[in-house]
Scaffold this motif. Structure first.
Motif, PDB file in Angstrom:
ATOM      1  N   THR A   1     -20.443  51.952  15.865  1.00 46.75           N
ATOM      2  CA  THR A   1     -22.169  51.734  15.231  1.00 46.75           C
ATOM      3  C   THR A   1     -21.949  51.136  13.765  1.00 46.75           C
ATOM      4  O   THR A   1     -22.736  50.269  13.264  1.00 46.75           O
ATOM      5  N   GLU A   2     -21.020  51.674  13.283  1.00 41.34           N
ATOM      6  CA  GLU A   2     -20.957  50.838  12.044  1.00 41.34           C
ATOM      7  C   GLU A   2     -20.002  49.637  11.997  1.00 41.34           C
ATOM      8  O   GLU A   2     -19.651  48.772  11.458  1.00 41.34           O
ATOM      9  N   VAL A   3     -18.145  49.473  12.955  1.00 39.43           N
ATOM     10  CA  VAL A   3     -17.470  48.575  12.984  1.00 39.43           C
ATOM     11  C   VAL A   3     -17.424  48.354  14.786  1.00 39.43           C
ATOM     12  O   VAL A   3     -17.721  48.925  15.496  1.00 39.43           O
ATOM     13  N   PRO A   4     -18.514  46.881  15.052  1.00 41.08           N
ATOM     14  CA  PRO A   4     -18.253  46.075  15.955  1.00 41.08           C
ATOM     15  C   PRO A   4     -16.960  46.377  17.159  1.00 41.08           C
ATOM     16  O   PRO A   4     -15.957  46.231  16.358  1.00 41.08           O
ATOM     17  N   PRO A   5     -17.252  46.546  18.234  1.00 40.52           N
ATOM     18  CA  PRO A   5     -15.985  46.622  19.083  1.00 40.52           C
ATOM     19  C   PRO A   5     -14.959  45.980  19.262  1.00 40.52           C
ATOM     20  O   PRO A   5     -14.243  47.003  19.473  1.00 40.52           O
ATOM     21  N   MET A   6     -15.272  44.965  19.311  1.00 36.93           N
ATOM     22  CA  MET A   6     -14.548  43.737  19.314  1.00 36.93           C
ATOM     23  C   MET A   6     -13.228  43.331  18.102  1.00 36.93           C
ATOM     24  O   MET A   6     -11.704  43.625  17.655  1.00 36.93           O
ATOM     25  N   TRP A   7     -14.059  43.478  17.529  1.00 36.15           N
ATOM     26  CA  TRP A   7     -13.444  43.988  15.872  1.00 36.15           C
ATOM     27  C   TRP A   7     -12.809  45.021  15.910  1.00 36.15           C
ATOM     28  O   TRP A   7     -11.792  45.100  14.989  1.00 36.15           O
ATOM     29  N   GLN A   8     -13.371  46.191  15.699  1.00 40.47           N
ATOM     30  CA  GLN A   8     -12.410  47.117  15.592  1.00 40.47           C
ATOM     31  C   GLN A   8     -10.909  46.839  17.062  1.00 40.47           C
ATOM     32  O   GLN A   8     -10.727  47.965  15.992  1.00 40.47           O
ATOM     33  N   ALA A   9     -11.693  46.638  18.319  1.00 35.76           N
ATOM     34  CA  ALA A   9     -10.091  47.023  18.567  1.00 35.76           C
ATOM     35  C   ALA A   9      -9.062  45.820  18.487  1.00 35.76           C
ATOM     36  O   ALA A   9      -7.854  45.902  18.145  1.00 35.76           O
ATOM     37  N   THR A  10      -9.296  44.536  18.012  1.00 39.86           N
ATOM     38  CA  THR A  10      -8.935  43.304  16.718  1.00 39.86           C
ATOM     39  C   THR A  10      -7.687  44.167  15.321  1.00 39.86           C
ATOM     40  O   THR A  10      -6.939  44.745  15.311  1.00 39.86           O
ATOM     41  N   LEU A  11      -8.651  44.995  14.869  1.00 42.31           N
ATOM     42  CA  LEU A  11      -7.875  46.175  13.978  1.00 42.31           C
ATOM     43  C   LEU A  11      -6.014  47.172  14.415  1.00 42.31           C
ATOM     44  O   LEU A  11      -5.701  46.813  13.628  1.00 42.31           O
ATOM     45  N   ARG A  12      -7.159  47.317  15.642  1.00 42.70           N
ATOM     46  CA  ARG A  12      -6.502  48.793  16.257  1.00 42.70           C
ATOM     47  C   ARG A  12      -4.936  47.675  16.523  1.00 42.70           C
ATOM     48  O   ARG A  12      -4.003  48.246  16.620  1.00 42.70           O
ATOM     49  N   MET A  13      -5.177  46.952  16.876  1.00 41.14           N
ATOM     50  CA  MET A  13      -4.526  46.375  17.733  1.00 41.14           C
ATOM     51  C   MET A  13      -3.257  45.734  16.450  1.00 41.14           C
ATOM     52  O   MET A  13      -1.775  45.665  17.089  1.00 41.14           O
ATOM     53  N   VAL A  14      -3.749  44.681  16.051  1.00 35.47           N
ATOM     54  CA  VAL A  14      -2.660  44.025  14.760  1.00 35.47           C
ATOM     55  C   VAL A  14      -2.248  45.057  14.493  1.00 35.47           C
ATOM     56  O   VAL A  14      -1.390  45.378  14.202  1.00 35.47           O
ATOM     57  N   GLY A  15      -2.988  46.378  13.662  1.00 37.30           N
ATOM     58  CA  GLY A  15      -2.431  47.316  12.818  1.00 37.30           C
ATOM     59  C   GLY A  15      -1.005  48.056  13.579  1.00 37.30           C
ATOM     60  O   GLY A  15      -0.417  48.068  13.856  1.00 37.30           O
ATOM     61  N   ALA A  16      -1.158  48.105  15.211  1.00 36.17           N
ATOM     62  CA  ALA A  16      -0.149  48.573  15.884  1.00 36.17           C
ATOM     63  C   ALA A  16       0.324  47.858  16.530  1.00 36.17           C
ATOM     64  O   ALA A  16       1.958  48.181  16.757  1.00 36.17           O
ATOM     65  N   VAL A  17       0.894  46.289  15.917  1.00 38.59           N
ATOM     66  CA  VAL A  17       2.108  45.322  16.406  1.00 38.59           C
ATOM     67  C   VAL A  17       2.401  45.480  14.753  1.00 38.59           C
ATOM     68  O   VAL A  17       3.551  45.718  15.153  1.00 38.59           O
ATOM     69  N   LEU A  18       2.268  44.783  13.837  1.00 41.07           N
ATOM     70  CA  LEU A  18       3.275  45.106  12.317  1.00 41.07           C
ATOM     71  C   LEU A  18       3.393  46.992  12.816  1.00 41.07           C
ATOM     72  O   LEU A  18       4.876  46.660  12.045  1.00 41.07           O
ATOM     73  N   LEU A  19       3.105  47.859  13.050  1.00 43.62           N
ATOM     74  CA  LEU A  19       3.882  49.181  12.528  1.00 43.62           C
ATOM     75  C   LEU A  19       4.935  49.348  13.609  1.00 43.62           C
ATOM     76  O   LEU A  19       6.541  49.033  13.791  1.00 43.62           O
ATOM     77  N   LEU A  20       4.645  48.703  15.209  1.00 42.14           N
ATOM     78  CA  LEU A  20       5.950  48.535  16.615  1.00 42.14           C
ATOM     79  C   LEU A  20       6.691  47.632  15.737  1.00 42.14           C
ATOM     80  O   LEU A  20       7.792  47.918  16.060  1.00 42.14           O
ATOM     81  N   TRP A  21       6.437  46.973  14.884  1.00 38.86           N
ATOM     82  CA  TRP A  21       7.516  45.626  14.450  1.00 38.86           C
ATOM     83  C   TRP A  21       8.514  46.270  13.433  1.00 38.86           C
ATOM     84  O   TRP A  21       9.255  46.217  13.786  1.00 38.86           O
ATOM     85  N   LEU A  22       7.669  46.792  12.744  1.00 38.75           N
ATOM     86  CA  LEU A  22       8.617  47.896  11.302  1.00 38.75           C
ATOM     87  C   LEU A  22       9.450  49.007  12.069  1.00 38.75           C
ATOM     88  O   LEU A  22      10.700  49.129  11.896  1.00 38.75           O
ATOM     89  N   TRP A  23       8.537  49.253  12.685  1.00 34.93           N
ATOM     90  CA  TRP A  23       9.657  50.625  13.953  1.00 34.93           C
ATOM     91  C   TRP A  23      11.018  49.920  14.483  1.00 34.93           C
ATOM     92  O   TRP A  23      12.113  49.947  14.268  1.00 34.93           O
ATOM     93  N   CYS A  24      10.843  48.599  15.316  1.00 39.85           N
ATOM     94  CA  CYS A  24      11.755  48.234  15.769  1.00 39.85           C
ATOM     95  C   CYS A  24      12.489  47.476  14.768  1.00 39.85           C
ATOM     96  O   CYS A  24      14.449  47.165  14.767  1.00 39.85           O
ATOM     97  N   ARG A  25      12.419  47.159  13.486  1.00 41.38           N
ATOM     98  CA  ARG A  25      12.962  46.249  12.726  1.00 41.38           C
ATOM     99  C   ARG A  25      14.260  47.681  11.972  1.00 41.38           C
ATOM    100  O   ARG A  25      14.922  47.396  11.305  1.00 41.38           O
ATOM    101  N   THR A  26      13.448  48.981  12.076  1.00 41.24           N
ATOM    102  CA  THR A  26      13.882  50.120  11.292  1.00 41.24           C
ATOM    103  C   THR A  26      14.857  50.369  12.463  1.00 41.24           C
ATOM    104  O   THR A  26      15.970  50.588  11.696  1.00 41.24           O
TER     105      THR A  26
END
Length: 298
Positions: free
Chosen positions: A35-60
């Motif tokens: 109701t506060e964060v539109p669904p697709m935009w919410q999914a965008t924030l979630r997936m982009v953040g997860a990609v960055l976390l996974l990239w950092l994990w793999c680099r480490t």
């Protein structure tokens, strides 16, 4: 070579229950944040953040993500199926109730059990295991059966999208087990899915005319952070690791716990009533999982 097991051990069961528990909670997080964060935009924030976390994990950890290993076709296919699943879920929720969507979404284990043995014969289920799968599904249906008595004109469309999401989830599992992805790292398998989805959902968000912003409440950001760090990164990485080491047909049976955990969290956090249907459904799902994972007779 991957050390693949033929049955689920205690570590596998613990990981699966933990993942399903969080995925059940995640449904509430999405429901209370959309109701506060539109669904697709919410999914965008979630997936982009997860990609960055996974990239950092793999680099480490020194895990290669861009090495040529023949997994690109399977990876792109898995990524598109994964993205399609989430799109169907978010769009389906615009037309049908979360409870109805949940029932249709968890037809996924049947897709895996029907199709995967054609490519990976060791994944074939025996008669009693099919009975267990059916019992678990019926138990989930019973838990949400009250919502099926109330239909709206557009609900059939939402139900169809939910069923499509379940099929896409099953097909994603099939691609992961039956292509070159079965031999690459869990991190790379997840990277394909997250990266493709992170590229698709912001485009859909723009096409739907959603407003993008960052001025959200502390609760909304906490919700998005949990969905990103635990949901899209940690739990999905654990799921990819499980698919690489354990029978997909057996671990898929555990996903029936997710909608029931959502109901349990609804009782605990949203003060929803604890019904006899929920108790019976928990017992039915537990019985179904036991039957699916019962070792064959000598």
């Amino acid at each position: 070579m991957t050390d693949r097991k033929t049955h689920l051990d205690s570590r596998a069961v613990t990981i699966l229950v933990a993942c399903c528990a969080f995925w059940g909670l995640q449904q509430i997080l999405i429901k209370t944040t959309v109701t506060e964060v539109p669904p697709m935009w919410q999914a965008t924030l979630r997936m982009v953040g997860a990609v960055l976390l996974l990239w950092l994990w793999c680099r480490t950890r020194g895990v290669p993500l861009f090495q040529a290993d023949g997994s690109l076709p399977g990876g792109l296919a898995a990524g598109l199926l994964f993205a399609g699943e989430f799109v169907c879920i978010y769009l389906g929720l615009q037309h049908t109730s979360a409870s109805r969507l949940t029932v249709f979404l968890y037809t996924s284990p049947f897709v895996v059990a029907l199709l995967l043995p054609r490519f990976v014969p060791v994944e074939r289920l025996r008669g009693m295991q099919w009975v267990g799968l059916a019992i678990a599904f019926v138990a989930v249906f019973v838990a949400f059966s009250e919502s099926f008595g109330h239909s709206s004109p557009g609900q059939l469309y939402g139900d169809a999208l939910a069923l499509a999401a379940g099929v896409l989830w099953g097909l994603t599992t099939l691609v992961i087990r039956a292509t070159k992805l079965a031999t690459v790292s869990a991190e790379k398998t997840l990277f394909y899915q997250l990266a493709v989805t992170a590229a698709v959902v912001p485009v859909l968000s723009l096409l739907r005319g959603e407003s993008w912003g960052f001025a959200y409440s502390n609760y909304a950001w906490l919700s998005i952070a949990l969905q990103t760090v635990i949901g899209a990164f940690a739990s999905y990485l654990a799921w990819m690791w499980m698919l690489r080491h354990y029978p997909a047909t057996r671990i898929s049976s555990f996903t029936f716990l997710t909608p029931l955990f959502a109901l349990i969290f609804g009782v605990a956090l949203l003060k929803e009533p604890l019904t006899l249907q929920l108790v019976l459904a928990l017992a039915g799902v537990a019985l179904g999982i036991v039957l699916v994972n019962r070792p064959p007779r000598a």
